[in-house]
Design an enzyme around this catalytic site. Structure first.
Site, mmCIF file in Angstrom:
data_model
loop_
_atom_site.group_PDB
_atom_site.id
_atom_site.type_symbol
_atom_site.label_atom_id
_atom_site.label_comp_id
_atom_site.label_asym_id
_atom_site.label_seq_id
_atom_site.Cartn_x
_atom_site.Cartn_y
_atom_site.Cartn_z
ATOM 1 N N ASP A 1 -60.302 8.261 14.925
ATOM 2 C CA ASP A 1 -60.542 8.245 16.367
ATOM 3 C C ASP A 1 -59.311 8.855 17.020
ATOM 4 O O ASP A 1 -58.220 8.284 16.943
ATOM 5 C CB ASP A 1 -60.755 6.823 16.880
ATOM 6 C CG ASP A 1 -62.044 6.213 16.351
ATOM 7 O OD1 ASP A 1 -63.015 6.961 16.172
ATOM 8 O OD2 ASP A 1 -62.070 4.992 16.113
ATOM 9 N N ASP B 1 -73.960 4.642 19.197
ATOM 10 C CA ASP B 1 -73.116 3.469 19.437
ATOM 11 C C ASP B 1 -74.021 2.363 19.964
ATOM 12 O O ASP B 1 -74.476 2.416 21.106
ATOM 13 C CB ASP B 1 -72.023 3.783 20.459
ATOM 14 C CG ASP B 1 -70.997 4.766 19.921
ATOM 15 O OD1 ASP B 1 -70.881 4.893 18.685
ATOM 16 O OD2 ASP B 1 -70.312 5.412 20.737
#
Length: 269
Positions: free
Chosen positions: A12, A131
């Site tokens: 990330d 997500d």
């Protein structure tokens, strides 16, 4: 012959650095993405996933440079996502060295973008990143979120995954926002629910904490398992995860353990 289960570290990236938190908040620095990518390649990772979690216009050039440097350093497939909203975005990332591109909010806003991308580049380059979090109001009990899990997209997560597969994505990255960074284990119920409606490869993400967490995710229907925190901070080695998968009867591409030296705190959680 069975296809090997892939073990995928996730980077990330924010402002050129790997970061990680819990449920996408309280981010802390985890290292340099190029150095981490090279390390994971040596440790036997099957792929790398690189997500620009800020995806800001100001940071795009910086992100592209990091993608280029990472792609030049590693010899395993690299998936890049974050802010992808057009065919030209995909073209730019592929030219920068990505092997696959992950799409999330761009597809939610305009689902036909999936078909536009796959017509141009083939479905093997496109990953739909979902997500998802638990939401009793949705038929499946799970909803799609955006903005790092902070906003509801108003979509049932299982139905959206099924639609994405029907529209032509090559695989689905299913990230449990409830489990993200908690190291409490994968959301097996969510994995099973999506596996029941899609045939494309499914990557399970969110919640890995012990080597024992990985085999149940595969048994629930995942073709690949993705983790960040446990790899970045040295809690687990990729070779140990693969050994656990193999012991449970799942085929893996064997990795040789890297000799341990002094611990180094590295990237992504």
């Amino acid at each position: 012959m069975s296809v090997a289960v892939r073990v995928i570290p996730c980077l990330d990236v924010h402002a050129g650095r790997v970061v990680k938190g819990v449920n996408f908040v309280d981010l802390r620095d985890a290292g340099d993405p190029v150095e981490l990518g090279a390390r994971y390649d040596l440790e036997g990772a099957d792929e790398l996933t690189f997500l620009d979690i800020s995806a800001s216009v100001e940071g795009r050039e910086t992100t592209l440079e990091v993608v280029r440097r990472t792609a030049e350093t590693v010899f395993i497939p690299l998936t890049v996502g974050g802010g992808v909203s057009s065919v030209s975005d995909v073209d730019v990332l592929l030219r920068a060295g990505a092997d696959k591109v992950a799409i999330n909010t761009g597809a939610i806003r305009r689902p036909e973008l999936i078909a536009e991308i796959t017509r141009r580049f083939g479905n093997q380059v496109l990953v739909l990143s979902v997500d998802a979090r638990r939401a009793p109001g949705q038929p499946s009990g799970f909803e799609v979120t955006t903005h790092g899990g902070r906003q509801s997209a108003g979509l049932d997560a299982v139905a959206w995954a099924e639609r994405g597969a029907d529209l032509g994505v090559g695989e689905i990255l299913l990230n449990s926002m409830d489990a993200d960074g908690t190291t409490g284990g994968f959301d097996l119920e969510m994995i099973r629910a999506v596996r029941a409606v899609v045939k494309v490869p499914l990557i399970a993400s969110g919640g890995a904490g012990r080597v024992e967490d990985f085999p149940p995710a595969v048994a629930a229907g995942a073709d690949a398992v993705l983790a960040a925190t446990v790899f970045h901070y040295g809690t687990l080695q990729i070779s140990a995860v693969k050994a656990a998968l193999a012991a449970a009867g799942h085929p893996v591409r064997q990795a040789s353990p890297i000799p341990q030296t002094n611990p180094v705190e590295v990237g992504c959680a």
